[in-house]
Each structure stands twice: as structure tokens, then as C-alpha cells.
Motif scaffolding. Structure first.
Motif, PDB file in Angstrom:
ATOM      1  N   ARG A 181       1.601  23.261 -32.819  1.00 49.20           N
ATOM      2  CA  ARG A 181       0.466  22.727 -32.059  1.00 49.20           C
ATOM      3  C   ARG A 181      -0.280  21.612 -32.791  1.00 49.20           C
ATOM      4  N   LEU A 182       0.012  21.433 -34.050  1.00 57.05           N
ATOM      5  CA  LEU A 182      -0.646  20.394 -34.865  1.00 57.05           C
ATOM      6  C   LEU A 182      -2.160  20.595 -34.978  1.00 57.05           C
ATOM      7  N   TRP A 183      -2.604  21.855 -34.883  1.00 57.63           N
ATOM      8  CA  TRP A 183      -4.026  22.140 -35.045  1.00 57.63           C
ATOM      9  C   TRP A 183      -4.453  21.917 -36.484  1.00 57.63           C
ATOM     10  N   ARG A 184      -5.701  21.555 -36.648  1.00 56.66           N
ATOM     11  CA  ARG A 184      -6.285  21.320 -37.971  1.00 56.66           C
ATOM     12  C   ARG A 184      -7.603  22.070 -38.085  1.00 56.66           C
ATOM     13  N   LEU A 239     -10.416  28.662 -28.396  1.00 62.65           N
ATOM     14  CA  LEU A 239     -10.086  30.079 -28.521  1.00 62.65           C
ATOM     15  C   LEU A 239      -8.609  30.275 -28.851  1.00 62.65           C
ATOM     16  N   ALA A 240      -7.739  29.495 -28.242  1.00 63.98           N
ATOM     17  CA  ALA A 240      -6.304  29.584 -28.550  1.00 63.98           C
ATOM     18  C   ALA A 240      -6.060  29.240 -30.020  1.00 63.98           C
ATOM     19  N   LYS A 241      -6.755  28.235 -30.514  1.00 64.41           N
ATOM     20  CA  LYS A 241      -6.629  27.843 -31.919  1.00 64.41           C
ATOM     21  C   LYS A 241      -7.077  28.970 -32.843  1.00 64.41           C
ATOM     22  N   ALA A 261     -10.336  23.727 -45.333  1.00 63.74           N
ATOM     23  CA  ALA A 261      -9.506  24.907 -45.580  1.00 63.74           C
ATOM     24  C   ALA A 261      -9.304  25.107 -47.072  1.00 63.74           C
ATOM     25  N   TRP A 262      -9.281  26.374 -47.442  1.00 65.53           N
ATOM     26  CA  TRP A 262      -8.906  26.817 -48.780  1.00 65.53           C
ATOM     27  C   TRP A 262      -7.617  27.614 -48.571  1.00 65.53           C
ATOM     28  N   PRO A 263      -6.458  26.919 -48.568  1.00 62.26           N
ATOM     29  CA  PRO A 263      -5.199  27.585 -48.212  1.00 62.26           C
ATOM     30  C   PRO A 263      -4.868  28.802 -49.071  1.00 62.26           C
ATOM     31  N   GLY A 264      -5.165  28.760 -50.356  1.00 58.46           N
ATOM     32  CA  GLY A 264      -4.874  29.892 -51.227  1.00 58.46           C
ATOM     33  C   GLY A 264      -5.651  31.139 -50.862  1.00 58.46           C
ATOM     34  N   ILE A 320      -9.410  21.508 -48.676  1.00 58.44           N
ATOM     35  CA  ILE A 320      -8.699  20.362 -48.123  1.00 58.44           C
ATOM     36  C   ILE A 320      -9.332  20.072 -46.765  1.00 58.44           C
ATOM     37  N   GLY A 321      -9.695  18.827 -46.539  1.00 56.77           N
ATOM     38  CA  GLY A 321     -10.261  18.434 -45.252  1.00 56.77           C
ATOM     39  C   GLY A 321      -9.169  18.142 -44.242  1.00 56.77           C
ATOM     40  N   GLU A 322      -9.459  18.425 -42.981  1.00 64.47           N
ATOM     41  CA  GLU A 322      -8.517  18.190 -41.880  1.00 64.47           C
ATOM     42  C   GLU A 322      -7.147  18.784 -42.185  1.00 64.47           C
ATOM     43  N   TYR A 323      -7.165  20.044 -42.584  1.00 65.81           N
ATOM     44  CA  TYR A 323      -5.947  20.748 -43.001  1.00 65.81           C
ATOM     45  C   TYR A 323      -5.150  21.220 -41.782  1.00 65.81           C
ATOM     46  N   ARG A 324      -3.894  20.792 -41.702  1.00 67.00           N
ATOM     47  CA  ARG A 324      -3.031  21.201 -40.591  1.00 67.00           C
ATOM     48  C   ARG A 324      -2.420  22.559 -40.902  1.00 67.00           C
ATOM     49  N   PHE A 325      -2.770  23.555 -40.089  1.00 66.46           N
ATOM     50  CA  PHE A 325      -2.321  24.917 -40.378  1.00 66.46           C
ATOM     51  C   PHE A 325      -1.235  25.400 -39.429  1.00 66.46           C
ATOM     52  N   HIS A 326      -0.966  24.651 -38.379  1.00 65.56           N
ATOM     53  CA  HIS A 326       0.000  25.093 -37.369  1.00 65.56           C
ATOM     54  C   HIS A 326       0.972  23.949 -37.114  1.00 65.56           C
TER      55      HIS A 326
END
Length: 117
Positions: free
Chosen positions: A34-37, A79-81, A41-44, A25-31
Motif C-alpha cells: 500500500r506504500l503507507w508511511r 483506519l485501514a492504515k 517511526a522508530w523501527p527497532g 525516521i521521518g516519512e517511514y514506509r512500513f507497508h
């Protein structure tokens, strides 16, 4: 004939499609806070890919004359991300534009996903 230049992230997306690497998935929001992307990403598999590039732009400060990082990213925010992603269990791979162009990024991603060559 003029060369067509595309952004390294777009180039990697085309490579993944041409090689039949699925599930990203492109531009995958994981947080959620913080709305980081992630760029990819391969979430599985909890695998993420970042294509670095624009965060290394520098200009001179008008006030001091010293170099200042510009753009939407700074080293500390990157780095925080990455630290937040690690806490959540993500494996994050980072690639330069040259690593994308050479095919090294694609090969490494396929290896991480266990995709046969």
C-alpha cells in the motif's frame, strides 16, 4: 514582529532533535504493497507517530450541499492504515497539532521509548 508558523510535524521533529531523542525516521514506509508511511517511526521499537491535522478538512458538496471530507486522507483509509500497522505489530501513537505544541506529544513519545526525563 510576525510569528513564524511551522507545520506540527516539523515542530515535533525540532522538539525531538532538541531533546536528543534519536533513532527516528521521518516519512517511514512500513507497508510495501500500500506504500503507507508514518510521519515518524522508530523501527527497532516498532513505534510509530502520526501527527493528525489535514485529514479533517471539509467542504460542501456542490451536488448535495452536504459536508465532504477532502484532502489526501479519509477516515476509512486512516483506519485501514492503522489496522494494517497493528497486524504488523506496530504501536501507533496519534497526536493533534495542539498536543505537539503543548509538549504532550514529546513527553508521551519519550515515555513510550523509555527515555529518561
Amino acid at each position: 514582529m510576525p510569528r513564524i508558523r511551522i507545520a506540527p510535524a516539523q515542530e515535533l521533529a525540532l522538539m525531538l532533535q532538541c531533546e536528543g531523542v534519536k533513532g527516528w525516521i521521518g516519512e517511514y514506509r512500513f507497508h510495501n504493497i500500500r506504500l503507507w508511511r508514518f510521519d515518524f517511526a522508530w523501527p527497532g521499537a516498532l513505534l510509530a507517530v502520526e501527527v493528525d491535522g489535514g485529514n479533517q478538512m471539509v467542504r460542501r458538496s456542490r451536488r448535495t450541499g452536504k459536508p465532504v471530507v477532502v484532502g489526501r486522507h479519509t477516515k476509512d483509509s486512516d483506519l485501514a492504515k492503522l489496522n494494517a500497522a497493528a497486524i504488523l505489530g506496530w504501536r501507533v501513537m496519534r497526536f493533534s497539532p495542539q498536543m505537539v505544541r503543548s509538549g504532550e506529544a514529546l513527553t508521551t513519545i519519550k515515555e513510550a521509548l523509555g527515555v529518561k526525563p
